[in-house]
Design an enzyme around this catalytic site. Sequence first.
Site, PDB file in Angstrom:
ATOM      1  N   GLY A   1      63.052  76.964  59.814  1.00 28.10           N
ATOM      2  CA  GLY A   1      62.550  78.331  59.973  1.00 28.10           C
ATOM      3  C   GLY A   1      61.886  78.837  58.718  1.00 28.10           C
ATOM      4  O   GLY A   1      61.768  80.058  58.518  1.00 28.10           O
ATOM      5  N   GLY A   2      61.461  77.898  57.858  1.00 26.89           N
ATOM      6  CA  GLY A   2      60.910  78.307  56.581  1.00 26.89           C
ATOM      7  C   GLY A   2      61.974  79.046  55.784  1.00 26.89           C
ATOM      8  O   GLY A   2      63.153  78.700  55.801  1.00 26.89           O
TER       9      GLY A   2
ATOM     10  N   SER B   1      62.262  70.769  58.139  1.00 33.49           N
ATOM     11  CA  SER B   1      61.245  71.792  57.952  1.00 33.49           C
ATOM     12  C   SER B   1      61.645  72.671  56.767  1.00 33.49           C
ATOM     13  O   SER B   1      61.810  72.178  55.658  1.00 33.49           O
ATOM     14  CB  SER B   1      61.060  72.591  59.238  1.00 33.49           C
ATOM     15  OG  SER B   1      59.900  73.390  59.199  1.00 33.49           O
TER      16      SER B   1
END
Length: 576
Positions: free
Chosen positions: A168-169, A254
């Site tokens: 989710g960054g 991510s």
Amino acid sequence: MDKQKMNVARRGLDRRTLLKSAAVLAGGASVLATGCGRTSSEVEAAGGTSLVATDFSPAAETTAGKVRGFTRNDIHTFRGIPYGATTEGTARFLPAAKPKPWTGIRSSMYYGPTCPQAPRTGWKNDENAFLFQWDDGQPGEDCLRVNVWTPGLNDGRKRPVLVWLHGGGYAAGSGQEQPAYNGENLSRRGDVVVVSLNHRLNMLGFLNLAAYSPKYADSGNVGMLDLVLALEWVRDNIAQFGGDPGNVLIFGQSGGGGKVSTLMAMPAAKGLFHKGVVESGSTLRHQMPDASAKSAAMLIAELGLNKNNIDKIETIPYQRLLDAQDEAQKKLTAAGGPMVATPLGMRGPRLGFSPYVDGKHIPNHPFDPNGPAISADIPMIIGTVLNESSPSMTNPDLEAMTEDDMKKRAAERYGDKTQMVVDAYRHAYPNVKPVELLSRMISVRTNAVTQAERKAAQNAAPAYVYLFAWQTPILGGRPRAFHCSEIPFVFYNSDVSAFATGGGSEPRELAAKVSDAWINFARKGDPNHPGLPVWPKFNAASGPVMIFDKTCAVKDDPDRELRRVVAEATPASARG
């Protein structure tokens, strides 16, 4: 004890005995000779799911007090355990404190609050929502919580500990957002302890207010300091959950991979983990102080605050902060300069609310120009998926993309060098559809290879590089090997995540190979096991990479020439 109480106690004992027997039949605590426990399908075949939740057990002691979870098929699960105090009110934007002790036994059977964040836009696309099946939880600023899955409690065993950092960054996500994050099957398969967690995100975790008051000197990186505090909790408590605080692996995908990359460079995290896995999140650089300060100034102006009244920010409702953040981000993007190329396409300049090089907590860029010396002895697994960006994933019309359409879309990134890039990729992949070719052209693994090269150059601890190339059959195969697609395989949750994998024997067999690699790496720093071809340590000369697919194989740097062409076609100002 009177007769009635004795009967009640006897019934409770009989019930516990029955449930314990069912649990043993359903999977037991046995471990196979390979070091892997029974699989979820074996558990179901042997007797179905057995779940036990009582008023007193399973229980474990933490430094703040006792916690009670539940047991399913012999895996003890604890959710929402505080590793830090609430970060609301006067604690906003400050480094988190340890949790306040409690008396009695704290019920810890459901996930704790998630960090407040913007509404998830993915829900607006039915197919996207189907693929991911998100659980966005209940938002709240008392969100510093860990979840634990373990085969044993207070048993003196020293199991490897795998700490998951969500994606989710730095703006969104949680330790529960995807069903694939559930650690039960991984814990059972490997006889390991699995931990996931929540921490502060967006401006709550990364708003640099250092220019406004000495009180907020650390505010721009408190989201990363939360992770350090969580790892300290693991160090201080995980032995009570059957884990070894001296053998901790951190892994993330991510944004979670970016967090792993960043922790590798943080002095406060040194000694708190011993291995690292970066999945589709290799981070070489972070924003500098001037960019971080610019983002903060824009937000503070939107809120109508200044140095004289900055403390009012502690009482502003989160929704007002979020609205101001949105407006500030729009202005930053409009004024920020050229777009930056990433594996997921084009994004704005390196501005916004994310970690920054503050010279203290993050002294230097994580992996630029070199790997961080403080973690040179930490072995790593580094990898990506084949189709980090899959244009037609939730738009079936794009499957009919023509060669000309593909070139027009590629030109948004490569400009007048587009034909050169297209020619190189078409030569390498002469038979793939235009939409597949486009996907591969914008899913370049440059950062992952660079990170591995810089790690290997330290000549201290190995790096192992992978490419996850298995393409899902779901939605007619349109998602391909999409961003996040390896997660169910790492957690041995291919059936739990059947809406993303299709379920069944083929993905389950691959999940066994992938999860066993992660388990072995956690246990001994080497992912090799009999189910895979020999996976060599990475070196820059030959660039060996493990290809995870229907048939797993090792290839020597299969896209070296393509990366060279892409680098030549990408302006220096747009390189991530």
